[in-house]
Design a protein around this motif. Structure first.
Motif, PDB file in Angstrom:
ATOM      1  N   PHE A 285    -104.901  -1.623  23.271  1.00  0.00           N
ATOM      2  CA  PHE A 285    -105.120  -2.864  24.003  1.00  0.00           C
ATOM      3  C   PHE A 285    -105.149  -4.067  23.053  1.00  0.00           C
ATOM      4  N   GLY A 286    -105.765  -3.902  21.886  1.00  0.00           N
ATOM      5  CA  GLY A 286    -105.784  -4.991  20.916  1.00  0.00           C
ATOM      6  C   GLY A 286    -104.388  -5.328  20.414  1.00  0.00           C
ATOM      7  N   TYR A 287    -103.557  -4.296  20.213  1.00  0.00           N
ATOM      8  CA  TYR A 287    -102.186  -4.535  19.748  1.00  0.00           C
ATOM      9  C   TYR A 287    -101.375  -5.288  20.792  1.00  0.00           C
ATOM     10  N   SER A 288    -101.473  -4.880  22.044  1.00  0.00           N
ATOM     11  CA  SER A 288    -100.716  -5.561  23.099  1.00  0.00           C
ATOM     12  C   SER A 288    -101.178  -7.004  23.259  1.00  0.00           C
ATOM     13  N   ASP A 289    -102.481  -7.236  23.129  1.00  0.00           N
ATOM     14  CA  ASP A 289    -103.012  -8.589  23.240  1.00  0.00           C
ATOM     15  C   ASP A 289    -102.572  -9.434  22.048  1.00  0.00           C
ATOM     16  N   GLY A 290    -102.687  -8.881  20.852  1.00  0.00           N
ATOM     17  CA  GLY A 290    -102.299  -9.626  19.661  1.00  0.00           C
ATOM     18  C   GLY A 290    -100.820  -9.932  19.619  1.00  0.00           C
ATOM     19  N   LEU A 291     -99.999  -9.011  20.099  1.00  0.00           N
ATOM     20  CA  LEU A 291     -98.554  -9.213  20.078  1.00  0.00           C
ATOM     21  C   LEU A 291     -98.140 -10.365  20.983  1.00  0.00           C
ATOM     22  N   GLN A 292     -98.711 -10.396  22.187  1.00  0.00           N
ATOM     23  CA  GLN A 292     -98.305 -11.457  23.107  1.00  0.00           C
ATOM     24  C   GLN A 292     -98.860 -12.816  22.694  1.00  0.00           C
ATOM     25  N   LEU A 293    -100.022 -12.834  22.048  1.00  0.00           N
ATOM     26  CA  LEU A 293    -100.574 -14.110  21.592  1.00  0.00           C
ATOM     27  C   LEU A 293     -99.841 -14.636  20.365  1.00  0.00           C
ATOM     28  N   ARG A 294     -99.406 -13.733  19.507  1.00  0.00           N
ATOM     29  CA  ARG A 294     -98.794 -14.146  18.243  1.00  0.00           C
ATOM     30  C   ARG A 294     -97.312 -14.471  18.383  1.00  0.00           C
ATOM     31  N   SER A 295     -96.601 -13.710  19.229  1.00  0.00           N
ATOM     32  CA  SER A 295     -95.147 -13.827  19.261  1.00  0.00           C
ATOM     33  C   SER A 295     -94.571 -14.153  20.622  1.00  0.00           C
ATOM     34  N   GLY A 296     -95.347 -14.006  21.697  1.00  0.00           N
ATOM     35  CA  GLY A 296     -94.855 -14.385  23.010  1.00  0.00           C
ATOM     36  C   GLY A 296     -93.996 -13.327  23.678  1.00  0.00           C
ATOM     37  N   GLY A 297     -93.184 -13.796  24.661  1.00  0.00           N
ATOM     38  CA  GLY A 297     -92.452 -12.880  25.540  1.00  0.00           C
ATOM     39  C   GLY A 297     -91.340 -12.118  24.863  1.00  0.00           C
ATOM     40  N   THR A 298     -90.765 -12.638  23.762  1.00  0.00           N
ATOM     41  CA  THR A 298     -89.629 -11.960  23.129  1.00  0.00           C
ATOM     42  C   THR A 298     -90.045 -10.620  22.542  1.00  0.00           C
ATOM     43  N   THR A 299     -91.143 -10.594  21.798  1.00  0.00           N
ATOM     44  CA  THR A 299     -91.579  -9.350  21.179  1.00  0.00           C
ATOM     45  C   THR A 299     -92.151  -8.388  22.207  1.00  0.00           C
ATOM     46  N   VAL A 300     -92.831  -8.895  23.222  1.00  0.00           N
ATOM     47  CA  VAL A 300     -93.318  -8.015  24.283  1.00  0.00           C
ATOM     48  C   VAL A 300     -92.143  -7.374  25.003  1.00  0.00           C
ATOM     49  N   HIS A 301     -91.056  -8.119  25.176  1.00  0.00           N
ATOM     50  CA  HIS A 301     -89.849  -7.551  25.772  1.00  0.00           C
ATOM     51  C   HIS A 301     -89.298  -6.427  24.897  1.00  0.00           C
ATOM     52  N   ALA A 302     -89.294  -6.626  23.569  1.00  0.00           N
ATOM     53  CA  ALA A 302     -88.821  -5.577  22.659  1.00  0.00           C
ATOM     54  C   ALA A 302     -89.712  -4.343  22.720  1.00  0.00           C
ATOM     55  N   LEU A 303     -90.977  -4.572  23.036  1.00  0.00           N
ATOM     56  CA  LEU A 303     -91.902  -3.446  23.124  1.00  0.00           C
ATOM     57  C   LEU A 303     -91.548  -2.505  24.271  1.00  0.00           C
ATOM     58  N   LEU A 304     -90.804  -3.005  25.257  1.00  0.00           N
ATOM     59  CA  LEU A 304     -90.357  -2.137  26.350  1.00  0.00           C
ATOM     60  C   LEU A 304     -89.478  -1.010  25.836  1.00  0.00           C
ATOM     61  N   LEU A 305     -88.650  -1.309  24.831  1.00  0.00           N
ATOM     62  CA  LEU A 305     -87.800  -0.265  24.249  1.00  0.00           C
ATOM     63  C   LEU A 305     -88.647   0.824  23.599  1.00  0.00           C
TER      64      LEU A 305
ATOM     65  N   ASP B  68     -83.559 -10.458  28.992  1.00  0.00           N
ATOM     66  CA  ASP B  68     -83.594 -10.868  27.589  1.00  0.00           C
ATOM     67  C   ASP B  68     -84.995 -11.254  27.129  1.00  0.00           C
ATOM     68  N   GLN B  69     -85.835 -11.654  28.070  1.00  0.00           N
ATOM     69  CA  GLN B  69     -87.191 -12.072  27.740  1.00  0.00           C
ATOM     70  C   GLN B  69     -88.050 -11.985  28.993  1.00  0.00           C
ATOM     71  N   LEU B  70     -89.283 -11.551  28.816  1.00  0.00           N
ATOM     72  CA  LEU B  70     -90.186 -11.460  29.953  1.00  0.00           C
ATOM     73  C   LEU B  70     -90.787 -12.825  30.253  1.00  0.00           C
ATOM     74  N   PRO B  71     -91.034 -13.119  31.534  1.00  0.00           N
ATOM     75  CA  PRO B  71     -91.644 -14.407  31.880  1.00  0.00           C
ATOM     76  C   PRO B  71     -93.038 -14.545  31.258  1.00  0.00           C
ATOM     77  N   GLU B  72     -93.390 -15.782  30.951  1.00  0.00           N
ATOM     78  CA  GLU B  72     -94.692 -16.038  30.339  1.00  0.00           C
ATOM     79  C   GLU B  72     -95.832 -15.604  31.248  1.00  0.00           C
ATOM     80  N   GLU B  73     -95.619 -15.697  32.575  1.00  0.00           N
ATOM     81  CA  GLU B  73     -96.657 -15.297  33.530  1.00  0.00           C
ATOM     82  C   GLU B  73     -96.996 -13.818  33.407  1.00  0.00           C
ATOM     83  N   ILE B  74     -96.006 -13.012  32.990  1.00  0.00           N
ATOM     84  CA  ILE B  74     -96.232 -11.575  32.820  1.00  0.00           C
ATOM     85  C   ILE B  74     -96.826 -11.281  31.451  1.00  0.00           C
ATOM     86  N   THR B  75     -96.264 -11.891  30.408  1.00  0.00           N
ATOM     87  CA  THR B  75     -96.751 -11.594  29.054  1.00  0.00           C
ATOM     88  C   THR B  75     -98.203 -12.001  28.859  1.00  0.00           C
ATOM     89  N   ALA B  76     -98.648 -13.027  29.574  1.00  0.00           N
ATOM     90  CA  ALA B  76    -100.043 -13.453  29.444  1.00  0.00           C
ATOM     91  C   ALA B  76    -101.008 -12.378  29.919  1.00  0.00           C
TER      92      ALA B  76
END
Length: 424
Positions: free
Chosen positions: A319-339, A379-387
């Motif tokens: 949970f800390g990793y998912s939270d830190g990733l979206q706060l630090r890098s935004g929707g692009t890296t969270v989208h890559a995390l889907l892979l 290509d990128q997840l919406p900010e409403e989802i990544t938050a």
């Protein structure tokens, strides 16, 4: 005439029975799977932030409050008391840590946060253990009481200084430390950008650099909780109160006393978790609604860990990793995390097939295909989802872990001294 039963190979030699894989080895294997999957996603997408030391440091900082809240829930529920009031106890800890930290420094803030959280735990214990109030009702009341008390005290004491009733003035922080020269060497390996090596160096570098005393205390609490609860006479008696309090009482265990101790310790840990949001670097001071439901996420991490400290640590890290990733890098890296998630689900499907669980394998394959389809179609997840990434991860993890959960048998059941049975 004696009949001898032999087990072994066709040669008649005895064969050693193979026991189940130890829990620590099983957990370590899945950690390796996760790191490999994230590493593959990092190089496939060209996003080294997935495994960078900065991301890991953010994950540690954001995972510590979740870990401490989860440990608080573990102590209470192992004694048979459901504690969904962790959020309110964390809120009390954030206010107490900010107030005392502003006055006398971070060490005093940590102590005050523990005391304020313990007071919240004591109120919950009085309501549930002494008066038999429903544990869920009492927990909700603690959450409301904690938020209301913090708001009142902030208006009374912080507003004259900060000119804002919803925040405190800046609070002094704990210093951070790094393991050198190990940290510098890992940083050099990370900058080489070698497949696998740089990823592991980034993860380890984030764990050994920029570490505060509060972070060390939080991670030390995991083995200490295990040793106390599972390797001591005190822990055996406490856990017996959560499994069968009637049998425990018949053996001379002071059930009410142990429940009180467990819930007060629970509140203390939750309060320290609130202090982690104040006294670790990266936050100015107390803010209203600062906990952002981390008490509930800590409870989810405890359930994910099956009421065990090691599993809880893994849940808090996730949970800390998912939270830190979206706060630090935004929707692009969270989208890559889907892979990476799709790859992990494929491994889960293979493991289910190896265990001959065709239904579980089919569900994992369908989930992997769905996640991969979302990854390829966007290509990128919406900010409403990544938050809300940590909350979505919480729901997914709890759904996946629900089939193997085993809570304490008497968890949440009311108990009175001398009763012949616990009422549902």
């Amino acid at each position: 005439m004696r009949t001898e039963v032999r087990t072994g190979t066709a040669t008649g030699r005895p064969q050693r029975a193979r026991g189940p894989v130890p829990g620590w080895a099983h957990a370590a294997l899945w950690v390796v799977v996760g790191v490999v999957a994230v590493s593959f996603a990092s190089y496939q997408t060209g996003l080294p932030q997935l495994t960078s030391s900065g991301t890991v440091q953010s994950a540690v900082r954001l995972g510590i409050p979740i870990l401490l809240a989860g440990l608080g829930g573990l102590w209470a529920e192992r004694a048979g008391v459901i504690n969904i009031g962790l959020e309110g106890m964390m809120i009390l800890g954030t206010w107490g840590g900010a107030w005392a930290g502003y006055q006398w420094g971070p060490a005093a803030g940590l102590l005050a946060a523990a005391v304020f959280g313990a007071l919240g735990g004591l109120v919950h214990a009085v309501a549930t253990v002494t008066f038999g109030v429903n544990h869920i009702v009492s927990g909700v009341a603690i959450n409301l009481l904690g938020a209301g008390t913090a708001k009142y005290l902030s208006t009374l004491l912080f507003e004259p200084v900060s000119k804002n009733p919803r925040e405190s003035p800046p609070v002094p922080k704990f210093d951070t430390y790094s393991a050198q020269p190990l940290g510098a060497w890992l940083h050099e390996l990370e900058n080489l950008q070698r497949v696998g090596i740089s990823d592991v160096a980034g993860v380890l570098g984030g764990l050994v650099t920029g570490v505060s005393p509060l972070t060390m205390l939080a991670y030390l609490s995991v083995p200490v909780s295990y040793l106390v609860l599972w390797r001591s006479r005190f822990g055996l008696r406490l856990r017996s109160c959560g499994e069968n309090p009637i049998a425990a009482e018949s053996l001379g265990v002071a059930v009410h006393r142990y429940k009180y101790l467990a819930v007060v310790v629970s509140g203390t840990l939750a309060g320290i978790g609130g202090a982690a949001l104040i006294l670790n670097p990266g936050q100015a001071g107390y803010l209203e609604n600062q906990t952002n439901n981390r008490g509930y996420i800590g409870l989810a991490a405890m359930i994910f860990g099956n009421w065990r400290p090691g599993g809880l640590l893994g849940g808090a890290a996730l949970f800390g990793y998912s939270d830190g990733l979206q706060l630090r890098s935004g929707g692009t890296t969270v989208h890559a995390l889907l892979l990476a998630a799709a790859l992990v689900l494929l491994v889960v499907a293979a493991a289910q097939l190896w265990r001959r669980r065709k239904l579980g394998a089919g569900v994992a394959l369908v989930a992997a295909a769905a996640v991969l389809a979302v990854y390829l179609a966007t290509d990128q997840l919406p900010e409403e989802i990544t938050a809300y990434t940590p909350h979505l991860v919480t729901l997914v993890v709890l759904g996946a872990a629900s089939q193997r959960l085993r809570p304490p048998a008497a968890n949440g059941l009311p108990y009175r001294r001398g009763e012949q049975g616990a009422r549902e």
